[in-house]
Scaffold this motif. Structure first.
Motif, PDB file in Angstrom:
ATOM      1  N   PHE A 235       0.686  -1.221   0.128  1.00  0.00           N
ATOM      2  CA  PHE A 235       0.048  -0.072  -0.171  1.00  0.00           C
ATOM      3  C   PHE A 235       1.064   1.233  -0.044  1.00  0.00           C
ATOM      4  N   THR A 236       0.403   2.394  -0.527  1.00  0.00           N
ATOM      5  CA  THR A 236       1.102   3.582  -0.455  1.00  0.00           C
ATOM      6  C   THR A 236       0.094   4.567   0.342  1.00  0.00           C
ATOM      7  N   VAL A 237       0.815   5.838   0.953  1.00  0.00           N
ATOM      8  CA  VAL A 237       0.031   6.752   1.624  1.00  0.00           C
ATOM      9  C   VAL A 237       0.817   7.994   1.394  1.00  0.00           C
ATOM     10  N   GLY A 238       0.030   8.934   1.337  1.00  0.00           N
ATOM     11  CA  GLY A 238       0.662  10.371   1.288  1.00  0.00           C
ATOM     12  C   GLY A 238       1.184  10.676  -0.109  1.00  0.00           C
ATOM     13  N   VAL A 239       2.516  11.152  -0.183  1.00  0.00           N
ATOM     14  CA  VAL A 239       2.964  11.467  -1.656  1.00  0.00           C
ATOM     15  C   VAL A 239       3.298  10.099  -2.461  1.00  0.00           C
ATOM     16  N   ILE A 248      -3.510   4.615   0.259  1.00  0.00           N
ATOM     17  CA  ILE A 248      -4.416   4.887   1.696  1.00  0.00           C
ATOM     18  C   ILE A 248      -4.898   6.382   1.817  1.00  0.00           C
ATOM     19  N   GLU A 249      -6.240   6.689   1.850  1.00  0.00           N
ATOM     20  CA  GLU A 249      -6.682   8.141   2.105  1.00  0.00           C
ATOM     21  C   GLU A 249      -6.720   8.451   3.382  1.00  0.00           C
ATOM     22  N   ASP A 250      -6.713   9.643   3.813  1.00  0.00           N
ATOM     23  CA  ASP A 250      -7.004  10.176   4.975  1.00  0.00           C
ATOM     24  C   ASP A 250      -6.465   9.243   6.116  1.00  0.00           C
TER      25      ASP A 250
END
Ligand code: SF4
Ligand code: SF4
Length: 453
Positions: A235-239, A248-250
């Motif tokens: 998964f990725t988050v942020g930039v 992943i959002e928020d």
């Protein structure tokens, strides 16, 4: 050779990269009058000189670096309008037909260095306000039994959210690469399920992520396009974003948690390697009296900051050899992922002062600056008179921002490698060598001999 041919050579040997460096005086294809509709490579059709083009590129790289730190500060609610205004001015100055003045671009690069110091300081404040000042912490490397999530990248905010949401769920959270320093922050180390580190620098991720059947979260650079065997649990988050990998959002890590539980347990393995991280300014200053005594008694001869990005280039072995061969009356300060070249060496201590002091992530270069200033006050000398040598490792654009920060502080006599930045043509290197005594890395033994005088 055309630019497309040069691009095709990108993934080949170092010698070919040198060829690319020699073959292109500049490259700019940002406006419609570009040469042959493909790119100005010798001189701009607009009249832009190659050195101006390279200095513009340099400024852009430095501003990219600043943006990364600013982004992470903003994640925690911290911003700086002066830095924002500088970025606008800096980007604008690189548009077509705005500024043809090489000297002005050197000034802008130095200003970028100063803005980067402000930004790193802002990010450090954001980290300390939220998580407390780091304290030296031992981090075991290896798996313990249980479902697992590996977090990689730089975002302490993402890691904090992940730790909050996994609390009480019997999931172990591990750091990878530049999240290792997170273990030193009291506000993060308080989570008992932050159990250790898996793997080392960013470029071992394909091996590390394949080896451990864990859910993985990429929080920033450096993420690599995933291998098939772990793409379905990444998964990725942020930039950070990767094609085919859920984002992943928020900071809602529910899908990551579900994936970790579905994957089941990691097997217990021996955790023989223990890395120590988390040295903040306060810890070092608490040792100030002892350091002074040891320096005056000749028991510490030199402090050497060996820091920056690690890279898989063969030449990066320099840093391992360099630290291995340092005399025992030296203290190594380090930051960023270049430390994995030597942070498991067990360098010991000099009468209680550790010989390896891990200050944290690349943005913690600001901690190194604050320590250097404090040491110069302690010894009553100018920064450049301190028994301190800086050996930088270069990989991506944050290093450009940090290099210009150090130059803006007028620090002289730095060493840089493992290969010189691509934007630095002979003109630029000559200016850096003449004005700042910047030295490209040579051979570890000879460089150590020079440094130790
Ligand atoms: S801005 Fe100048 S150097 Fe760049 S593409 Fe246009 S003409 Fe060429
Ligand atoms: S220090 Fe540099 S190379 Fe290492 S993970 Fe951070 S950005 Fe990437």
């Amino acid at each position: 050779m055309g630019f497309i041919d040069l691009l095709k050579k990108e993934n080949t040997q170092g010698e070919d990269k040198m060829e690319k460096k020699e073959a292109l005086d500049m490259f700019c294809y940002q406006c419609s009058q570009t040469a042959r509709g493909t790119g100005c490579t010798i001189r701009g059709v607009c009249g832009k000189e190659p050195t101006v083009a390279r200095l513009q590129d340099n400024l852009l790289f430095a501003m990219k670096g600043i943006s990364a730190y600013l982004y992470h500060a903003r994640e925690l609610g911290y911003t700086d309008p002066e830095v924002d205004a500088f970025l606008e001015r800096g980007f604008y100055s690189t548009l077509t037909n705005v500024n043809f003045d090489a000297g002005k671009f050197v000034e802008l690069a130095l200003e970028a260095g100063k803005m980067n110091i402000k930004t790193m300081r802002l990010l450090k404040k954001a980290h300390i306000d939220n998580y407390g000042e780091p304290v030296p912490t031992e981090v075991p490397v290896g798996a313990v039994k249980g479902p697992a999530i590996i977090a990689t990248g730089h975002s302490l905010k993402a890691l904090e959210e992940l730790l909050k949401q996994t609390e009480g769920k019997e999931i172990n959270v591990y750091t990878h690469s530049e999240l290792l320093p997170a273990h030193g922050y009291p506000g993060l180390k308080k989570y008992k399920h932050l159990v250790g580190q898996l793997g080392g620098p960013w470029f071992d991720q394909k091996e590390t992520f394949s080896k451990y059947p864990a859910a993985i979260v990429g929080t920033s650079n450096c993420v690599l396009l995933p291998k098939e065997e772990y793409q379905g649990r990444m998964f990725t988050v942020g930039v950070a974003q990767l094609p085919g990998v859920p984002h992943i959002e928020d900071y809602d890590f529910t899908p990551v948690i579900e994936k970790a539980l579905e994957l089941g347990d990691l097997e217990e393995e021996p955790r023989e390697t223990v890395l120590t991280t988390g040295f903040g300014v306060s810890t070092i200053l608490s040792l100030a009296g002892k350091i002074k005594e040891l320096v005056e008694a000749g028991k510490i001869k030199q402090f050497i900051l060996v820091g920056g990005c690690d890279s898989p280039l063969l030449q990066a072995k320099y840093y391992t050899e360099f630290v291995e061969k340092l005399p025992e009356d030296t203290v190594v300060l380090t930051l960023a992922c270049g430390k994995y070249r030597f942070n498991a060496m067990g360098l010991g201590d000099i009468e209680g002062v550790p010989r390896l002091i891990d200050l944290g992530q690349c943005n913690d270069a600001i901690v190194a600056v604050d320590i250097a200033v404090a040491l110069s006050e302690l010894f009553g000398v100018e920064l450049n008179e301190l028994p301190l040598t800086i050996v930088l490792s270069w990989m991506e654009q944050k290093a450009a921002a940090i290099l210009w920060s150090l130059l803006a502080l007028d620090l002289k006599g730095m060493y840089i490698g493992p290969i010189l930045p691509g934007w630095a043509n002979e003109d630029i290197i000559n200016v850096l060598v003449e004005n700042y005594d910047l030295t490209p890395l040579g051979n570890p033994e000879e460089d150590i001999a020079k440094i130790m005088g």
